[in-house]
Motif scaffolding. Structure first.
Motif, mmCIF file in Angstrom:
data_model
loop_
_atom_site.group_PDB
_atom_site.id
_atom_site.type_symbol
_atom_site.label_atom_id
_atom_site.label_comp_id
_atom_site.label_asym_id
_atom_site.label_seq_id
_atom_site.Cartn_x
_atom_site.Cartn_y
_atom_site.Cartn_z
ATOM 1 N N VAL A 168 1.056 -1.131 -0.028
ATOM 2 C CA VAL A 168 0.084 -0.053 -0.072
ATOM 3 C C VAL A 168 0.907 1.438 -0.104
ATOM 4 O O VAL A 168 1.886 1.220 0.904
ATOM 5 C CB VAL A 168 -0.802 -0.025 1.359
ATOM 6 C CG1 VAL A 168 -1.788 1.303 1.191
ATOM 7 C CG2 VAL A 168 -1.794 -1.266 1.276
ATOM 8 N N VAL A 169 0.599 2.251 -0.877
ATOM 9 C CA VAL A 169 0.927 3.713 -0.550
ATOM 10 C C VAL A 169 -0.121 4.392 -0.080
ATOM 11 O O VAL A 169 -1.079 4.659 -0.543
ATOM 12 C CB VAL A 169 1.164 4.150 -2.244
ATOM 13 C CG1 VAL A 169 1.679 5.526 -2.086
ATOM 14 C CG2 VAL A 169 2.362 3.336 -2.828
ATOM 15 N N THR A 170 0.271 4.658 1.191
ATOM 16 C CA THR A 170 -0.762 5.286 1.977
ATOM 17 C C THR A 170 -0.969 6.897 1.780
ATOM 18 O O THR A 170 -0.278 7.326 0.896
ATOM 19 C CB THR A 170 -0.281 5.329 3.535
ATOM 20 O OG1 THR A 170 0.999 5.820 3.484
ATOM 21 C CG2 THR A 170 -0.117 3.517 4.129
ATOM 22 N N LEU A 171 -2.108 7.386 2.349
ATOM 23 C CA LEU A 171 -2.347 8.651 2.221
ATOM 24 C C LEU A 171 -1.556 9.680 2.636
ATOM 25 O O LEU A 171 -1.361 10.674 1.383
ATOM 26 C CB LEU A 171 -3.618 9.102 2.624
ATOM 27 C CG LEU A 171 -4.570 10.110 2.251
ATOM 28 C CD1 LEU A 171 -5.116 9.910 0.914
ATOM 29 C CD2 LEU A 171 -5.705 10.451 3.146
ATOM 30 N N PRO A 172 -0.618 9.751 3.590
ATOM 31 C CA PRO A 172 0.368 10.496 3.685
ATOM 32 C C PRO A 172 1.452 10.517 2.622
ATOM 33 O O PRO A 172 1.928 11.610 2.432
ATOM 34 C CB PRO A 172 0.985 10.089 5.064
ATOM 35 C CG PRO A 172 -0.014 9.428 5.778
ATOM 36 C CD PRO A 172 -0.844 8.727 4.812
#
Length: 419
Positions: A168-172
């Motif tokens: 996952v490439v997270t929102l931050p």
């Protein structure tokens, strides 16, 4: 040139209009285009396949043929694999097997993607997919007749059907302009598929900027729009797509096969508005030819002034289960799709010039039965639902099961001589 491969026909129209909306001149083909396809100038080609629910080996073979065609015709810059914003698939596929095959064929180490499409109520956070304000596995998609979605964590869903790891490439990372850095980290950890969080359109625009140079990207139409925006800012010749063609006119009919909650609502809305409606009952008649003959005979009895008619097989989950238990999932679907294809041909022979279809499998059946090779993207009847204007034959509005407001089918079939 950008090349897109879509796993169903409505998804193809959705991604095609997302590209065109950003000024990317886009061609849409239903099925594999001919080797010597003559076409106007364009920046992107979308190939609509019907691979979402076929056997996975067949889905892989068709997708690889589409990839070879795109690469042979100039789509060397970027390939986009379009799947549904609700990640419609099963533990056997077909998203994972097709992605594995495409990534291996292109020798791509990591494939960024997201099914997020905020305008349609689909968002991804920490790798979990939401439909509106509920998790995917708690949404009506858990009752889907062909691809019931009972889990919401995307890496787990994909790893169940792929040979490779997902991350996952997270929102931050997205909002901190760190997408490229995070992808490098995941690649170093042996991850091949990276789901990019996105809650808003601005998140997709940033993801598109970061991924504009990625050779293979996947997802719903939302991310395709972000990529198109990035390409349009830099590409000579892009941004000249012109205004959409006007909405077509003439006699209309609506063919609905999707059993999604939204399509059921739209069907009910048409019936409540007083439109003539005919239900295809596969339990009462398992012969596609006679089902079609009955529907067309009913159509022939309609008088002018009754409004564009609805012919549908859409059922609520409990009734659908009874049909599938009696006939089997594949048999019931094949009977109804064959009948709807025959009905579409009969309606066109009777002078119908606009066909509105609800559901990816239904749309595929109609397009195949009519032999439509492709067309120009016209005006949108709803966000992501454009009219398709072939060089000959009826105008088509191919609506994904979950798309559109409750009155879409009713409104799209207005301005008909029978009104």
């Amino acid at each position: 040139m950008i090349g897109a491969i879509a796993d169903d026909f409505t998804g193809a129209t959705d991604v095609a209009v997302a590209l065109r909306r950003r000024g990317i001149r886009t061609l849409l083909y239903f099925g594999l285009p001919p080797q010597r396809a003559e076409a106007p100038e364009h920046d992107a080609v979308v190939i609509a396949l019907k691979t979402r629910t076929v056997h996975k080996a067949d889905a892989v073979a068709r997708s690889l043929r589409a990839l070879r065609w795109l690469r042979a015709h100039g789509a060397a810059e970027q390939v986009y694999f379009k799947y549904c914003s609700t990640f419609d698939s099963t533990p056997d596929g077909n998203i994972g097997p097709v992605l594995d095959a495409l990534a291996d064929a292109m020798d791509v180490p990591i494939v960024p993607m997201t099914p997020s499409s905020p305008e349609h109520g689909r968002t991804q956070y920490n790798g979990y997919l939401f439909v509106g304000d509920v998790l995917l596995g708690e949404s009506p998609m858990r009752h889907h007749p062909l691809t019931p979605m009972t889990d919401s964590y995307l890496p787990r869903l994909l790893e169940a059907q792929s040979a490779y790891r997902s991350g996952v490439v997270t929102l931050p990372h997205v909002r901190g302009r760190g997408v490229e850095r995070r992808l490098a980290e995941l690649r170093g950890q042996g991850v091949r598929y990276a789901f990019v969080d996105a809650l808003e359109d601005d998140d997709l625009m940033e993801a598109g900027r970061a991924l504009a140079g990625a050779p293979l990207v996947a997802g719903a139409a939302g991310l395709a729009g972000g990529l198109a925006a990035a390409h349009a800012r830099t590409r000579a010749g892009a941004g000249h797509g012109g205004a959409p063609a006007p909405e077509p006119s003439g006699p209309a009919a609506v063919l609905a096969g999707s059993c999604s909650a939204r399509t059921l609502e739209q069907v009910h809305h048409m019936i409540e508005a007083g439109r003539p409606a005919y239900r295809l009952d596969a339990l009462a008649d398992q012969n596609a030819d006679s089902l079609a003959r009955g529907a067309l005979a009913w159509y022939d009895t309609l008088r002018q002034g009754t409004g564009a008619p609805l012919i549908y097989s859409s059922l609520e989950p409990a009734k659908l289960r009874r049909v599938q238990e009696a006939l089997g999932v594949e048999r019931s679907a094949s009977i109804l799709e064959a009948a709807i294809g025959r009905i579409a041909r009969g309606l066109v022979e009777r002078g119908v010039t606009r066909l509105v279809t609800a559901g990816g499998e239904t749309s595929g059946a109609v397009v195949s039965a009519l032999g439509v090779p492709g067309g120009v993207i016209g005006a949108e009847a709803a966000r992501g639902v454009p009219w398709i204007l072939p060089s000959s034959g009826p105008a088509l509005l191919l609506k994904s099961g979950n798309f559109g407001d409750p009155d879409l089918l009713l409104e799209a079939s207005l301005a008909d001589p029978r009104n």
